[in-house]
Design an enzyme around this catalytic site. Structure first.
Site: not given
Length: 362
Positions: A45, A92, A125-126
């Site tokens: 992101t 990610s 961030t995942d």
């Protein structure tokens, strides 16, 4: 009576002559040397873009290349000598074990370089928490390694990526961050890569640790409150330079009315260890226990963890007789971090007692 100023005139004149020289000396004093920080971009992101400034949740990740990302934060040049490298350009959730290994070896090579003081990794961030923990386990360096992401793309109103990146570079270039393991900087907080996780997917304060932050970043300055006590980086027995492949470890999620179907399928597909993402204290439903006991007899490691949101704490022989079943507990690691540790640890040992020691120490 002579004027007082006239009486002290020689001293006053000497002082007046010295003042400009002192001011000039201050002006030409050498500036503090800036740290050399390398930014490794992997997508996510923080490199995303939306159709309009109103799109903070609907956007395309991994679009903006690293040079544009750095150009969006011109203030970076004031706190470090920064250069960027594009390692990947992916969201990610698509990170693989092979991506982890490639990134880890890239980080290790940079860490060995005398002209690199710190490393920043921009990341989606995942799975950011998984990458941060992996690097914590396998990088043998005291140099700061900081993993950073954002919850909003750079095109959104009130985007968080620019400040997160600025803070990450500030921490990576700070000598006080040395020896603290791999770090995460999000929302002004400095978090441990070991125990911080993404707790919510729609807020900028998404990442939290059940044990609290290590510190804060305010206007480019780091303030520390605690230090990690678990083994990491230079004190780790694992070394990315010695790892060519990770062990196949899978996760099975437990819930009310769960069956043993997933566990059997994962073992049949070749999993050498299964992380049981259990309720509460890593609890195992009665109908699943016989299957896990049988899989352990077949050589599959069974590791009990908890999927409670704010942080689990799984104790041995609580809820289940782990000693009798020869199972392992993940302690305070969530299922995804437990998978990372098992995948790394099983490159060195298949012994369940050794694996349990590793889970206690890391």
């Amino acid at each position: 009576m002579k004027p007082l100023l006239h009486a002290f005139a020689p001293g006053v004149m000497a002082l007046m002559l010295l003042l400009p020289q002192a001011a000039q000396a201050k002006e030409v004093a050498p500036q503090q040397k800036l740290s050399n920080v390398v930014i490794l971009a992997t997508g996510g992101t923080i490199a995303g873009a939306g159709a309009s400034a109103a799109n903070s949740a609907t956007y395309t990740a991994a679009k903006v290349p690293v040079d544009q990302l750095l150009a969006s934060v011109p203030q970076l040049k004031d706190i470090a000598n920064v250069r960027g490298e594009q390692v990947f350009q992916i969201a990610s959730e698509s990170f693989t074990n092979e991506n982890l290994l490639e990134l880890g070896k890239t980080v290790a090579k940079l860490a060995d370089s005398d002209d690199v003081d710190g490393i920043v990794i921009t990341h989606g961030t995942d799975t950011l928490e998984e990458t941060a923990y992996f690097l914590t386990l396998v990088e043998h360096t005291e140099k700061p390694i900081v993993v950073v992401g954002s919850m909003r793309p750079g095109t959104a109103m009130s985007a968080d990526g620019m400040l997160n990146l600025y803070n990450a570079v500030a921490v990576a270039g700070d000598k006080s961050a040395r020896g603290k393991g791999v770090l995460i900087t999000m929302n002004d907080e400095i978090l441990s890569g070991r125990d911080a996780s993404k707790m919510v997917n729609i807020k900028t304060e998404a990442f939290k640790s059940p044990w609290g932050p290590l510190g804060m970043v305010v206007e480019g300055k780091s303030y520390w409150f605690r230090a990690p006590v678990k083994r990491h980086t230079v004190n780790s027995e694992f070394d990315i330079k010695q790892i060519s492949a990770l062990a196949p470890v899978e996760i099975a999620y437990s819930y009310g009315n769960v069956s043993d179907t997933a566990y059997k399928a994962l073992a049949q597909a070749g999993a050498k260890a299964i992380i049981h993402a259990g309720t509460g204290n890593g609890s195992v439903p009665a109908r699943v226990v016989p299957t896990l006991q049988e899989l352990r007899k077949q050589g599959v490691q069974i590791i009990r963890s908890s999927h409670v949101n704010a942080g689990g704490f799984v104790l041995r022989n609580a809820e289940q007789p782990d000693d009798k079943n020869d199972w392992i507990v993940a302690h305070d690691l969530n299922p995804q971090k437990a998978r990372i540790l098992a995948a790394v640890a099983m490159t060195k040992t298949q012994d369940s007692k050794e694996l349990q020691r590793i889970f206690w120490e890391y």
